[in-house]
Design an enzyme around this catalytic site. Structure first.
Site, mmCIF file in Angstrom:
data_model
loop_
_atom_site.group_PDB
_atom_site.id
_atom_site.type_symbol
_atom_site.label_atom_id
_atom_site.label_comp_id
_atom_site.label_asym_id
_atom_site.label_seq_id
_atom_site.Cartn_x
_atom_site.Cartn_y
_atom_site.Cartn_z
ATOM 1 N N SER A 195 23.890 -25.723 -7.533
ATOM 2 C CA SER A 195 23.871 -24.893 -8.732
ATOM 3 C C SER A 195 23.303 -25.584 -9.973
ATOM 4 O O SER A 195 23.140 -24.935 -11.017
ATOM 5 C CB SER A 195 25.298 -24.416 -9.042
ATOM 6 O OG SER A 195 26.163 -25.506 -9.301
ATOM 7 N N SER A 242 25.728 -29.342 -5.217
ATOM 8 C CA SER A 242 25.045 -28.758 -6.371
ATOM 9 C C SER A 242 24.287 -29.748 -7.245
ATOM 10 O O SER A 242 23.550 -29.327 -8.133
ATOM 11 C CB SER A 242 26.047 -27.991 -7.241
ATOM 12 O OG SER A 242 26.469 -26.825 -6.581
ATOM 13 N N LYS A 244 24.264 -29.120 -18.301
ATOM 14 C CA LYS A 244 24.453 -27.881 -17.552
ATOM 15 C C LYS A 244 25.358 -26.894 -18.296
ATOM 16 O O LYS A 244 26.262 -27.291 -19.036
ATOM 17 C CB LYS A 244 25.040 -28.218 -16.175
ATOM 18 C CG LYS A 244 25.094 -27.068 -15.182
ATOM 19 C CD LYS A 244 25.586 -27.575 -13.837
ATOM 20 C CE LYS A 244 25.737 -26.473 -12.813
ATOM 21 N NZ LYS A 244 26.220 -27.000 -11.497
#
Length: 468
Positions: free
Chosen positions: A154, A178, A79
């Protein structure tokens, strides 16, 4: 053989015993990225040459008789807010496009040492503050099942990359669902570890808000629960940089009491989609068939846990996001709009007494959940009580942001209490993935994984998927 359809465990086993090479595995995943990513925009940076170089070096080590590691040749995404020296850690912010870290996050380094090979970065909303994946630097990630609906956030880029076969696993984080929410939207699995079990996403030492200290964690996404177990077994444990990190033994299985508390409508707030309720009951049936004792009973104070999570996260983030000059650069209009709408319905903890009182009350609810988990080692319930919303819903006003939070009430309760939880799919309704989450006691990550594995065994895998 299509390497992009193999789990991380099968890839590592095949590379280790010489049935195929890491180079072939990586090349297949790079080809898949080239084919699929233009349609979904999940991978922000592709590590073509670096991944090929790492794979060739791994194959050379294996040929020389060296131990390649338990994740030999496994392609992963990382990420955008996790430090990896192969590219900038941007958090989706244009002004951070040149911020290349000096060192890998400790858990990233552990995975690299175990033979994992990054093939790309996963997209995210800027600084991770939306349940969607969009930013001004890389743009929007598309849901591979339904491009009109959000992919969650996210860690949406990593979830979509894994679901579409661009990587065997991904690394993300979870402050308000997330990891679990985008995994649920994509039809894959994700582990939100207990607070402290996985180190910080980088080595920088700077002031960190209390809610991030106690509610945010880093963890894996994959297409099988066995892969979550495998990857977590490598990445967990303390380091000398993160003062909140701990090392706790991670058992390979679970042989304790097998009792499950099932909540279809957490806190009794209503507004539960019929297919969500059916998925929870189907998962409960799978656990019962696997030998778990299943009771439909409410866990403690989900209403208060969810409410205080929202108050604390909003109170701590408001000065940073809404006070001119505090944040080091501009945020996207979508993130600012979402946050402004979000706090309209929140009673901010804007006095010392209110703020301290919220943290003090957290202790009471954590104690109640500890007692509850002594009777029911697993809580089973929805990831979200509603289908994934259409794109733009979270920017349609304060009522929408409150509706999303209400739908995610059990999701954020695990964050508030620092508990481990696994999101696991339970099949499809048309092109809509269905699924649930299981929540265990603090440091009971292995218990959550054991229950998730029994649920997973009862339903056919729905990924990898080729996007519509």
């Amino acid at each position: 053989m299509d390497f992009t359809e193999l789990t991380a465990g099968r890839i590592a086993a095949g590379v280790r015993d010489g049935r195929f090479s890491a180079a072939a595995v990586v090349e297949a995943h790079l080809d898949r990225i080239a084919e699929v990513n233009p349609r979904v925009n999940a991978v922000t940076v592709v590590f073509d040459e670096k991944a090929r170089t790492a794979a060739a070096a791994l194959d050379d080590r294996i040929a020389a008789g060296e131990e390649p590691g338990p994740l030999a040749g496994v392609p992963i995404t990382v990420k955008e807010n996790i430090d990896l020296t192969w590219s900038a850690t941007t958090s989706g912010l244009p002004f951070a496009a040149g911020h290349v870290p000096a060192a890998d996050a400790t858990f990233v380094g552990r995975l690299l040492a175990a033979g994992a090979i990054p093939v790309g970065r996963g997209n995210m909303p800027d600084i991770g503050l939306r349940w969607d994946t969009d930013n001004d630097l890389f743009g929007r990630t598309r849901n591979p099942w339904d491009p009109d609906r959000v992919p969650g956030g996210s860690s949406g880029g990593d979830a979509v990359a894994v679901a579409t076969g661009m990587a065997a696993a991904g690394l993300g984080n979870d402050y308000g669902g997330s990891l679990r929410l985008p995994a649920h939207a994509a039809g894959i699995v994700a582990l939100r570890p207990s607070a402290g079990r996985v180190t910080a996403p980088g080595h920088a030492v700077e002031p960190v808000p209390l809610s991030l200290q106690h509610m945010a964690v880093n963890g894996p996404l994959a297409r099988s629960v066995a892969d979550l177990d495998l990857i977590f077994g490598v990445m967990h444990g303390a380091d000398d940089h993160d003062p909140l990190s701990v090392t706790v033994e991670h058992p390979s299985g679970y042989d304790g009491p097998r009792r499950v508390a099932v909540t279809v409508d957490p806190a009794g707030w209503g507004e539960v989609d019929a297919e969500v309720a059916a998925a929870v009951r189907a998962a409960a049936g799978a656990l019962a068939a696997a030998g778990w004792e299943v009771d439909e009973v409410e866990p403690p104070a989900v209403d208060r846990c969810a409410t205080i999570w929202r108050q604390l996260s909003s109170t701590e983030n408001a000065p940073m996001l809404l006070t001119p000059g505090v944040f080091p650069g501009p945020l996207s209009a979508g993130t600012v709009r979402y946050f402004k709408d979000n706090i309209v319905d929140v009673e901010l903890l804007d006095t010392s007494a209110a703020y301290q009182g919220a943290w003090a009350e957290r202790f009471v609810h954590a104690a109640a959940w500890r007692r509850f988990h002594s009777r029911y080692p697993i809580v089973l319930g929805p990831v979200t009580t509603q289908p994934m919303p259409e794109i733009g819903y979270d920017l349609s006003g304060p009522a929408a942001t409150t509706a999303l939070w209400r739908a995610h009430r059990l999701l954020v309760t695990a964050n508030f209490l620092g508990l481990p939880a696994v999101a696991v799919p339970t099949g499809l309704s048309g092109r809509r993935p269905l699924g649930v989450q299981v929540i265990a006691r603090q440091h009971g990550d292995h218990i959550a994984l054991a229950a998730a594995r029994d649920i997973e065994a009862a339903f056919p895998a729905v990924t990898p998927i080729r996007p519509a």
